[in-house]
Design a protein around this motif. Sequence first.
Motif, PDB file in Angstrom:
ATOM      1  N   HIS A 135       0.875  -1.108   0.144  1.00 10.11           N
ATOM      2  CA  HIS A 135      -0.173  -0.091  -0.005  1.00 10.11           C
ATOM      3  C   HIS A 135       0.870   1.475   0.023  1.00 10.11           C
ATOM      4  CE1 HIS A 135       1.186  -0.354   4.244  1.00 10.11           C
ATOM      5  NE2 HIS A 135       1.012   0.711   4.390  1.00 10.11           N
ATOM      6  N   ASP A 137       1.111   5.142   1.921  1.00  8.98           N
ATOM      7  CA  ASP A 137       0.640   5.929   2.955  1.00  8.98           C
ATOM      8  C   ASP A 137       0.209   7.506   2.171  1.00  8.98           C
ATOM      9  OD1 ASP A 137       1.318   3.939   4.466  1.00  8.98           O
ATOM     10  OD2 ASP A 137       2.544   4.941   5.630  1.00  8.98           O
ATOM     11  N   TRP A 182      10.889   7.133   5.252  1.00  9.18           N
ATOM     12  CA  TRP A 182      10.907   7.526   3.792  1.00  9.18           C
ATOM     13  C   TRP A 182      10.162   8.639   3.523  1.00  9.18           C
ATOM     14  CZ3 TRP A 182       8.385   3.309   5.941  1.00  9.18           C
ATOM     15  CH2 TRP A 182       6.900   3.391   5.843  1.00  9.18           C
ATOM     16  N   HIS A 191       4.558   0.095  -0.175  1.00 10.26           N
ATOM     17  CA  HIS A 191       5.282  -0.948   0.924  1.00 10.26           C
ATOM     18  C   HIS A 191       4.237  -1.861   1.664  1.00 10.26           C
ATOM     19  CE1 HIS A 191       3.748   2.509   2.988  1.00 10.26           C
ATOM     20  NE2 HIS A 191       3.673   1.989   4.008  1.00 10.26           N
ATOM     21  N   ARG A 214       3.575  10.256  11.512  1.00  6.30           N
ATOM     22  CA  ARG A 214       3.301  10.860  10.380  1.00  6.30           C
ATOM     23  C   ARG A 214       2.836  12.570  10.611  1.00  6.30           C
ATOM     24  NH1 ARG A 214      -0.316   6.529   8.251  1.00  6.30           N
ATOM     25  NH2 ARG A 214       1.208   4.764   8.410  1.00  6.30           N
TER      26      ARG A 214
HETATM   27 FE    FE Z   1       2.049   2.089   5.572  1.00  5.59          FE
END
Ligand code: FE
Length: 217
Positions: A135, A137, A182, A191, A214
């Motif tokens: 998926h 993010d 990342w 990922h 995040r």
């Molecule tokens: Fe993720």
Amino acid sequence: MTADLFEDFTTSEPAQQALAPGAVLLRGFAREAGAELMARLDPVLTAAPLRHLVTPGGHTLSVAMSNCGPLGWVSSRSGYRYQALDPLSGRPWPSMPESWRALAGCAAAQAGFDNFAPDACLVNQYLPGSKLSLHQDKDENDFSAPIVSVSLGLPAVFLFGTPQRNDRTQRYRLQHGDVVVWGGPARLAFHGVAPLADGDHALLGRRRINLTFRRAG
Ligand code: FE
Ligand code: MD6
């Protein structure tokens, strides 16, 4: 020079490994802090218990999730989103432990992303067999900030590709204390996590905990 030799003779892999432009694996970065990080876990999970979310497609995730910080990531039949209230309790998510925030900021800086100020921390619990499909993010409003992902407990195989779903992924073994960051050109890389192998970790037992920081809002 000396440091390089030292690394070569003590571990088979470098402490810091570039996965792609903008993506780096910091091996053992959180190992020393591991016990302190884990000491903050129970209060967070008491306030906002782990739960198995349902995807918009109707699948139940094998990873159990919770959140702390101003915003939390949730999934339901109606979609993925960040929200300030835990849908289970109707109350704000528990606050982000200061040691977690600090660790995430240091890891981001080490990876070249200064001034990372996370407003969401997703807590993921993997039991043997739990996995996370490939998926991106991408539910955050701010892609200029990186993702910082801290692995604790049982080792896992992390799959990391590119922003194109059909590109090959590389596999990396993530161990207790490893941190992956990342951002930049890798921010939207696909990922995932392969099914967790059974084992028994000295601190965490038969599970893996992943903390993902995040900038969502
Ligand atoms: Fe993720
Ligand atoms: C990991 N986790 O567990 C990586 N992303 O190492 C993730 O990529 C992830 O656990 C979105 C939601 C939950 C996650």
